[in-house]
Scaffold this motif. Structure first.
Motif, short mmCIF file in Angstrom:
data_model
loop_
_atom_site.label_atom_id
_atom_site.label_comp_id
_atom_site.label_asym_id
_atom_site.label_seq_id
_atom_site.Cartn_x
_atom_site.Cartn_y
_atom_site.Cartn_z
N VAL A 165 0.73 -1.20 0.01
CA VAL A 165 0.08 -0.29 0.26
C VAL A 165 0.83 1.06 -0.28
O VAL A 165 0.93 2.27 -0.86
CB VAL A 165 -0.99 0.12 0.97
CG1 VAL A 165 -2.01 1.63 1.26
CG2 VAL A 165 -2.02 -1.24 1.13
N ALA A 166 2.22 0.99 0.50
CA ALA A 166 3.59 2.75 0.92
C ALA A 166 3.08 2.45 -0.51
O ALA A 166 3.62 4.08 -1.46
CB ALA A 166 3.61 2.35 1.79
N GLN A 167 3.84 1.66 -0.92
CA GLN A 167 3.99 1.59 -2.31
C GLN A 167 3.74 2.35 -3.76
O GLN A 167 3.95 3.41 -4.18
CB GLN A 167 4.95 0.54 -3.20
CG GLN A 167 6.20 -0.36 -2.73
CD GLN A 167 6.49 -1.51 -3.52
OE1 GLN A 167 5.67 -2.18 -3.71
NE2 GLN A 167 7.63 -1.54 -4.08
N LEU A 190 -3.65 3.83 8.61
CA LEU A 190 -4.48 4.86 7.86
C LEU A 190 -3.90 4.93 6.51
O LEU A 190 -4.59 5.47 5.31
CB LEU A 190 -4.21 6.58 9.13
CG LEU A 190 -4.65 7.19 8.43
CD1 LEU A 190 -6.43 7.21 7.89
CD2 LEU A 190 -4.34 8.84 9.44
N LEU A 191 -2.99 4.94 6.16
CA LEU A 191 -2.06 4.53 4.97
C LEU A 191 -3.22 3.87 3.67
O LEU A 191 -3.41 3.95 2.72
CB LEU A 191 -0.94 3.36 4.99
CG LEU A 191 -0.17 3.75 3.54
CD1 LEU A 191 0.72 5.25 4.08
CD2 LEU A 191 1.34 2.82 3.88
N TYR A 192 -4.28 2.88 4.55
CA TYR A 192 -5.07 1.90 3.46
C TYR A 192 -6.20 3.13 3.05
O TYR A 192 -6.73 2.89 1.53
CB TYR A 192 -5.65 0.70 3.91
CG TYR A 192 -4.72 -0.22 3.93
CD1 TYR A 192 -5.13 -1.56 3.28
CD2 TYR A 192 -3.88 -0.47 5.67
CE1 TYR A 192 -4.06 -2.65 3.30
CE2 TYR A 192 -3.17 -1.59 5.41
CZ TYR A 192 -3.21 -2.85 4.25
OH TYR A 192 -2.16 -4.15 4.47
N LEU A 193 -6.79 3.77 3.88
CA LEU A 193 -7.71 5.03 3.67
C LEU A 193 -7.55 5.89 3.09
O LEU A 193 -7.99 6.49 1.47
CB LEU A 193 -8.36 5.77 4.42
CG LEU A 193 -9.11 6.90 4.11
CD1 LEU A 193 -10.49 5.20 3.70
CD2 LEU A 193 -10.19 6.78 5.63
N GLN A 197 3.85 6.53 -4.68
CA GLN A 197 4.45 6.15 -5.86
C GLN A 197 3.37 7.24 -7.14
O GLN A 197 4.26 8.07 -7.39
CB GLN A 197 4.86 5.02 -6.77
CG GLN A 197 5.00 4.85 -8.36
CD GLN A 197 5.13 3.87 -8.90
OE1 GLN A 197 4.62 2.77 -7.78
NE2 GLN A 197 5.76 3.52 -10.05
N LYS A 198 2.16 7.58 -6.21
CA LYS A 198 1.02 8.53 -6.64
C LYS A 198 2.20 9.85 -6.25
O LYS A 198 2.05 11.12 -7.86
CB LYS A 198 -0.02 8.65 -6.26
CG LYS A 198 -0.54 7.57 -6.09
CD LYS A 198 -2.07 7.14 -5.48
CE LYS A 198 -2.62 5.81 -5.81
NZ LYS A 198 -4.28 6.21 -4.45
#
Length: 946
Positions: A740-742, A933-936, A746-747
């Motif tokens: 998810v962090a990747q 919170l990264l997922y959201l 990247q965005k």
């Protein structure tokens, strides 16, 4: 002390559950202290749930002539919250509240913390009138019972003048809700004799013009010495008289089951300034003028107080080390709008200039600067505690003078402090109310020291009460400390009125005897608390209790204050050369009980240090004890784990895979039951397994930057928990946190770099929490060496994806550019994304490590970017999972989160945080899924168009 009879105890056991009755020496000693310098060991501590239980217990005390004391937060400074008989404490079922008429009123139960009441009123721009310095800890029951006030409260906004209704339980068990006409009618019919006697007493006082005028004079000042005799002349209805007598009665007239306040306006436009004058006389002449101006607070600090906080952020050195006579005023004005505030600032600045301040920080509406100014004022009390000699108590006395005599009072107090050898003493206070606090340190280890204190207090009492006609207790309550001096201040006639009303309302004298009224002239120097050296980590503890609200074990075993108090007793007994048989038994009992209550169930997250006036982290003491108790085999096992960390994480992953398979075949209900059975049958050596356990995470492979695509490199360190623990099996998104962090970063134009030998790297936290500092340091150094290489000596920023790991590295004072993941996202990533927030509520848990690193607002900002409604459950500052504590002592996690589920509305189905282990317990006890919170953020964001 009369011994509580077996028959009484038998009756108590008949009406209460076993877990509500505390009779073991360990926990009784834990409740033997409050924030004062007195100590009494209760024979019985009863943890009551609701008003009917209070009624039944008080009736039994009345029947058996058993003394009983009520305790709220135990922040009392005058010894009014301790007992050598029966002590009643509040369970967590006394925290209900109701906001009424758009915040014009608020009904509060006695277990609500004062600051929480203001939190409930925040959206209405209202607050309760009282604002004691301990408002983040003290509870409504204590605020009302002591008629506590504070820096901005003055006299007009204290409980006495803002109480609207109250529910009371009297000494015979009678109950009346003054806001309920039916309850009042019933009470009047059953208690006509008591009410008639009160009315007659009121009539007698009103007919005595000299006494009535004395009462009016006394309550023009802040005054909590004795009973609220103004109730006898301010009201005609005996119910109103009774309700207002209860304010400031310190539990000696009844139990306060709830109170309804008329709230006051909380203006958001504020301006503060700090001004230094050449003498207290000049400063106090200005105070007299300011009392007639639009001023909301004037705090006085003598030169010694300023010197004690030299170097504090926001305090220029020029304010310190001036002649002793120099006196400062911290002034604040508030207004409903910016225009009115500006007018206030202009007129006040002109007035202040007339008194020629020798140093000044002008009045200004500068929130950040003004926070520092008020932090300076609040730091003065703990500054004395931080430098006191081990074994001495910090004593804070609390007097009030007529404003026209305030300057004289300060000068005379300085003379007395110097005469009796209290050279470290400082004076500060609420100048608009003529209210001064003086703080000094005192040993009670020898008769000579006790005598010095006694002679000093006799001199202070005569100065304040006789010479200058002031109040011996302005806002801290009479307690045991000033009980012998009540008659000196009030005179014989008023004192007899107090004795008479006590006999009317509590004829058997069972309610907190010895407090407020005490015939023993030496009561103030009896039952003094000794603070023996126990450990340098905690020897500065003044047992104020400010730490308690944030402790996850507070409702399970012990609070930090209690851990320290019991450890002091253990060390005191251990150091004695000879012990009586009773002391030997006590020491053995305390040591055995302390292992579970003091050590095993301490989360050791250090949240207590954030609230402690002298910065004590009780977790440091616990880790030291754990290190001392660690066996050779446990140290050997830790060494094997540290040297073979990759294998440890691999085994953990295999366990999670097995857990997922078992859960799939067993189903959720059977999984939970089997998990409990295995945990219990292994003597709790196996971790508790339940359906919210995560799946095995997808393996994170080392990634090196190839410099392609124009992406900016970022070193990313996934913690051992996030690289072994994936989402829950029922999660819609089965990606690992790293994946998810990747995607997210990247965005925003970043490429993640992951170190080689990742599986063997660890920040050291798992070892540190168990007191194995050497292994923790070794792993931390190993990790930092790897990060230094991959970050090209710190040229590339380094991200930690879990807040506890980031905090652990921070402890090593590394020079590497390390960030907690959301800290970096907030600073550098959000601006590179196009975000469409979800229009549904989400729950947010801010981990204790995030709070300690000052990242709470960061998490809130990111969450509010992701959702239109963010719910942050109140009163949960540490979840209690604490690394692996939630696995092996799940009762700690459960206790810390027991209010979580009921705080979440039915339409809230998602929760978020930034620590994978915390999210396990949060999911289990909230009944909704928590994840990073990264997922959201990844879900609601897109790359910003170039």
């Amino acid at each position: 002390m009369a011994e509580v009879s077996r028959q009484f105890v038998s009756e108590i056991k008949r009406i209460l559950r076993n877990e509500q009755i505390i009779d073991d020496i360990t926990r009784r000693r834990a409740f033997a202290t409050d924030a004062s310098f007195y100590q009494l060991i209760p024979q019985l501590v009863l943890k009551l749930d609701f008003i009917a239980q209070v009624r039944d217990v008080v009736r039994l005390c009345h029947e058996y002539d058993v003394a009983v004391t009520f305790r709220a937060a135990g922040t009392s400074l005058s010894g009014q919250a301790i007992s050598d008989s029966v002590l009643i404490i509040l369970s967590d079922k006394w925290r209900d509240y109701e906001v009424i008429d758009d915040g014009e009123f608020i009904r509060l139960q006695p277990g609500v913390i004062g600051a929480h009441a203001n939190h409930y009123l925040k959206d209405y721009q209202r607050k309760i009138g009282p604002d004691p310095a301990s408002i983040n800890t003290c509870k409504i029951g204590g605020i009302v019972a002591n008629n506590a006030s504070g820096m901005c409260c003055g006299v007009s906004q204290n409980t006495y003048y803002t109480v609207s209704a109250m529910t009371m339980v009297l000494a015979d068990g009678s109950i009346v809700d003054t806001g309920n006409p039916e309850s009042v009618r019933d009470f009047k019919s059953k208690n006509a004799g008591l009410l008639n006697e009160l009315w007659a007493l009121s009539d007698d006082v009103k007919s005595d013009s000299e006494l009535s005028e004395l009462i009016r004079h006394k309550y023009r000042l802040k005054n909590t010495t004795g009973y609220a005799l103004n109730a006898l002349i301010d009201f005609d209805d005996p119910i109103d008289i009774l309700m207002h007598l209860m304010v400031g009665s310190e539990g000696t007239l009844g139990f306060i089951a709830d109170v309804t306040y008329r709230t006051v306006v909380e203006h958001s436009n504020k301006a503060s300034g700090l001004f230094l004058f050449e003498s207290p006389e000049v400063a106090c002449q200005l105070v007299e003028k300011l009392s007639r101006e639009p001023v909301d607070a004037v705090e006085l600090l003598d030169q010694r107080a300023l010197n004690s906080v030299k170097g504090k952020p926001g305090l220029p050195d020029a304010f310190c080390d001036n002649p002793d006579a120099s006196t400062a005023l911290l002034i604040e004005t508030r207004a409903s709008c910016a225009t009115k505030l500006a007018a206030n600032v202009e007129s006040l600045s002109n007035l202040i200039a007339e008194f020629s301040p020798i140093q000044e920080i002008p009045l200004a509406n500068d929130h950040a600067r003004n926070e520092k100014l008020w932090a300076i004022r609040k730091a003065t009390f703990p500054a004395v505690g931080a430098v006191r000699k081990t074994g001495t108590s910090v004593i804070i006395e609390d007097v009030a003078f007529p404003i026209d005599k305030l300057g004289q009072g300060i000068k005379s107090l300085h003379q007395l402090l110097d005469k009796y050898g209290y050279s470290e003493a400082i004076i500060f206070g609420h100048a608009l109310a003529g209210n001064l606090h003086f703080v000094f340190t005192q040993s009670f280890e020898t008769d000579e020291e006790v005598q010095r204190y006694d002679e000093f207090m006799q001199a202070v009492a005569n100065l304040v009460a006789v010479d200058l006609k002031g109040s011996l207790k302005a806002e801290h309550g009479t307690g045991r400390n000033m009980a012998p001096f009540v008659e000196l201040e009030w005179g014989e006639k008023a004192f007899q009125v107090m004795q008479r009303l006590k006999r009317i309302i509590d004829p058997k004298n069972i309610l907190n005897p010895g407090v407020i009224l005490n015939e023993d002239p030496d009561a103030h120097i009896r039952d003094l608390k000794v603070l023996p050296a126990a450990n340098e980590i905690v020897d500065k503890c003044i047992e104020c209790g400010f730490c308690e609200p944030v402790c996850p074990s507070k409702d399970l075993t012990l609070t930090p204050r209690q851990r320290i108090s019991l450890w002091r007793r253990i060390q005191q007994l251990t150091a004695q050369q000879s012990l009586t048989e009773a002391e030997e038994t006590e020491l053995k009992t305390l040591k055995e009980a302390y292992q579970y209550q003091g050590v095993d169930t301490c989360a050791a997250t250090g949240m207590c240090a954030q609230k402690c006036p002298v910065g004590i982290n009780t977790g440091d003491l616990v880790r030291e004890i754990r290190a001392e108790n660690a066996s050779k085999s446990s140290k050997l096992l830790a060494k094997v784990a540290a040297d073979n960390f990759a294998q440890v994480t691999k085994v953990t992953g295999l366990g999670l895979s097995a857990s997922k398979v078992a859960s799939k075949f067993l189903g959720e209900e059977k999984t939970d039951k089997l998990g409990v059975k295995i945990h219990n049958t292994t003597g709790k050596t196996a971790p508790l397994w339940y359906k919210e356990w995560p799946t095995k995470a997808h393996k994170v492979k080392p990634v090196q930057s190839n410099g392609s695509d124009g992406l900016k490199p970022l070193v990313y360190f996934p913690s051992c928990s996030s690289r072994t623990m994936g989402p829950e099996s029922k999660s819609d998104d089965q990606r690992s946190q790293f994946e998810v962090a990747q995607s997210l970063l990247q965005k925003a134009g970043y490429q993640l770099i992951v170190p080689e030998n990742l599986d063997n790297l660890c920040c050291g936290m798992p070892f540190s929490s168990k007191g194995l500092a050497d292994f923790a340091n070794d792993k931390s150094e190993e990790l930092q060496s790897a990060l230094k290489v991959i970050s090209q000596g710190g040229e590339i920023p380094i991200l930690f994806d879990t807040s506890p790991c980031r905090m652990q590295i921070e402890k090593s004072e590394t020079e590497l550019p390390v960030f907690e993941l959301f800290e970096f996202i907030d600073k550098f990533v959000l601006s590179e994304l196009s975000i469409t927030p979800v229009e549904e509520p989400i729950a947010l848990h801010i981990t204790c490590s995030s709070r300690k690193m000052g990242l709470a607002e960061t998490l809130r900002r990111v969450a509010k970017t992701c959702s239109t409604e963010v719910i942050e459950p109140h009163d949960i500052e540490c979840c209690g999972f604490a690394g692996d504590k939630g696995m092996f002592y799940p009762e700690l996690n459960e206790s810390a989160l027991k209010t979580l589920a009921k705080q979440l509305p039915d339409n809230c189905t998602q929760g978020f945080s930034n620590s994978r282990t915390c999210e396990i317990g949060l999911s289990h006890y909230s009944k909704i899924q928590y994840q990073s919170l990264l997922y959201l953020l990844d879900k609601v964001s897109e790359a910003r168009p170039q």
